[in-house]
Design an enzyme around this catalytic site. Structure first.
Site, PDB file in Angstrom:
ATOM      1  N   ASP A  65       1.545  32.436   8.515  1.00 16.31           N
ATOM      2  CA  ASP A  65       0.102  32.293   8.709  1.00 16.31           C
ATOM      3  C   ASP A  65      -0.201  31.933  10.161  1.00 16.31           C
ATOM      4  OD1 ASP A  65      -2.708  31.608   7.478  1.00 16.31           O
ATOM      5  OD2 ASP A  65      -2.146  29.837   8.632  1.00 16.31           O
ATOM      6  N   GLU A 135       2.308  37.139   4.379  1.00 14.34           N
ATOM      7  CA  GLU A 135       2.413  36.066   5.374  1.00 14.34           C
ATOM      8  C   GLU A 135       3.841  35.517   5.438  1.00 14.34           C
ATOM      9  OE1 GLU A 135      -1.958  34.109   5.960  1.00 14.34           O
ATOM     10  OE2 GLU A 135      -0.773  33.340   4.283  1.00 14.34           O
TER      11      GLU A 135
END
Lengths: 243, 243
Positions: A65, A135
């Protein structure tokens, strides 16, 4: 590289299949397969490693992320040298939103490599599994191949082929300009009013109200005033049935 | 490097002073001074460059925030291989919080290089100028010197000398464990209850209630359940006057 070849001989059929998938999705072969294996394991199938901490993809998701955040921030920063940070923040948050990442993950085939226990999850929590795994995969590329290759993966395999940023900009501006356009056509005035600024521990949230001819129509929330305005304008377009 | 030497000859006294400050703060000399000059200009003194966009440090702050986010995320990720992502997120948010960055910026001397119009700002908005400028400076280092040198700056000049992570962990855990300790001493039971999960556009917010002997004592908010628990425990400690 030598290590890699040695490792390759002892690989199972599943591992070889995973390597092929990673090569297609990421655009480069893994040096070390371990982080990718972890990235594809949802917490529902992950085994415990120490002190109850599971070797699930959530740690890699947290890292990925942040990698994605920086690469997208830098990409838009360079692409739009004369736009202010409100614009940059807005476009970035559209690109890295849950919905956007879930859709992207399916497009590039992340749904074929993630392992999860279908019995343990509700349909709602399933929705984000693919975006979260994407992610985690970015996190694995970062751990395995460093920042520059992660950046290449994100820019060349995700941003350029799958995001039309001009399109994002036009739909981002849409609601507010749609509403103002509609007002002008109908001889009405539109105004936005900051109702509240909520001071949270680590962020601020803004609540903005939209008024048509001084009459409150809708409220919107957002982490910036611009986002709250867009949110309010969106709500107003819905309630006034402006298409 | 040649370009740099040529550039150096034509520099003003102020520029040379800024270069010396950057060398001290960042640990390396700039290749190109321009991003650093922009980083030290608050929006109140920045001049307009195009379409009303000012050459202020806000764009670099947006970029620096993302660089800092990744470097800190990775630093904690590697330092604590067996901690879950809730822990990692919590520690990171403590390190990069407004208060923490404002304090750090003053410690390393960012307050001496930032330029702002003292008449135009309220005392409250002044508070974050230093932390924001530090983020803009990180953005400038990233633009000028790339990811690896930005990482070195953040780890060697900011994280290692100025953050005691074990101390952060112990104070982070404090409120909840304090409250439980107090309850046990006084023969009471403490429990936490999730009251609400607010689904916002780009995030979720949790509201958690703490009960002592089944009686609601305080509520807490947070972007994770853990944070909301801490917040609730903190409120409970205050209202019960637990020191």
């Amino acid at each position: 590289m030598r290590l890699w070849l040695t490792q390759f001989k002892t690989l199972s059929k599943e591992d070889k299949k995973l390597i092929a998938s990673i090569k297609t999705i990421v655009g480069s072969k893994p040096f070390n397969l371990k982080p990718y294996k972890i990235a594809t394991q949802h917490t529902s199938v992950a085994k415990s490693v120490k002190d109850g901490v599971k070797e699930s993809n959530e740690r890699l998701e947290y890292l990925g992320d942040a990698v994605l955040g920086l690469v997208v921030a830098n990409y838009i920063f360079k692409k739009y040298p004369y736009k202010d940070e409100g614009f940059l923040t807005e476009i970035r948050s559209r690109i890295v939103s849950r919905d956007s990442l879930n859709l992207l993950a399916r497009k590039i085939g992340v749904n074929h490599i993630v392992q999860f226990d279908t019995r343990r999850k509700t349909p709602n929590s399933h929705k984000s599994i693919y975006g979260n795994t994407l992610e985690a995969l970015i996190g694995a590329v970062y751990v395995d191949q460093g920042f520059n290759r992660s950046q290449k993966f994100i820019v060349n395999k995700l941003l350029i082929p799958h995001f039309d940023i001009e399109e994002i900009i036009s739909t981002t501006k849409n609601y507010k300009s749609k509403l103002i356009e509609w007002s002008q056509k109908n001889g009405k005035t539109t105004s936005f009013e900051l109702l509240e600024t909520k001071e949270k521990t680590h962020f601020k949230e803004f609540v903005i109200q939209v008024l048509i001819d001084d009459e409150p129509i809708a409220k919107g929330h957002g982490l910036s005033k611009k986002k709250a305005e867009q949110d309010a304008a969106r709500e107003a377009c819905i309630s006034l049935e402006i298409e």
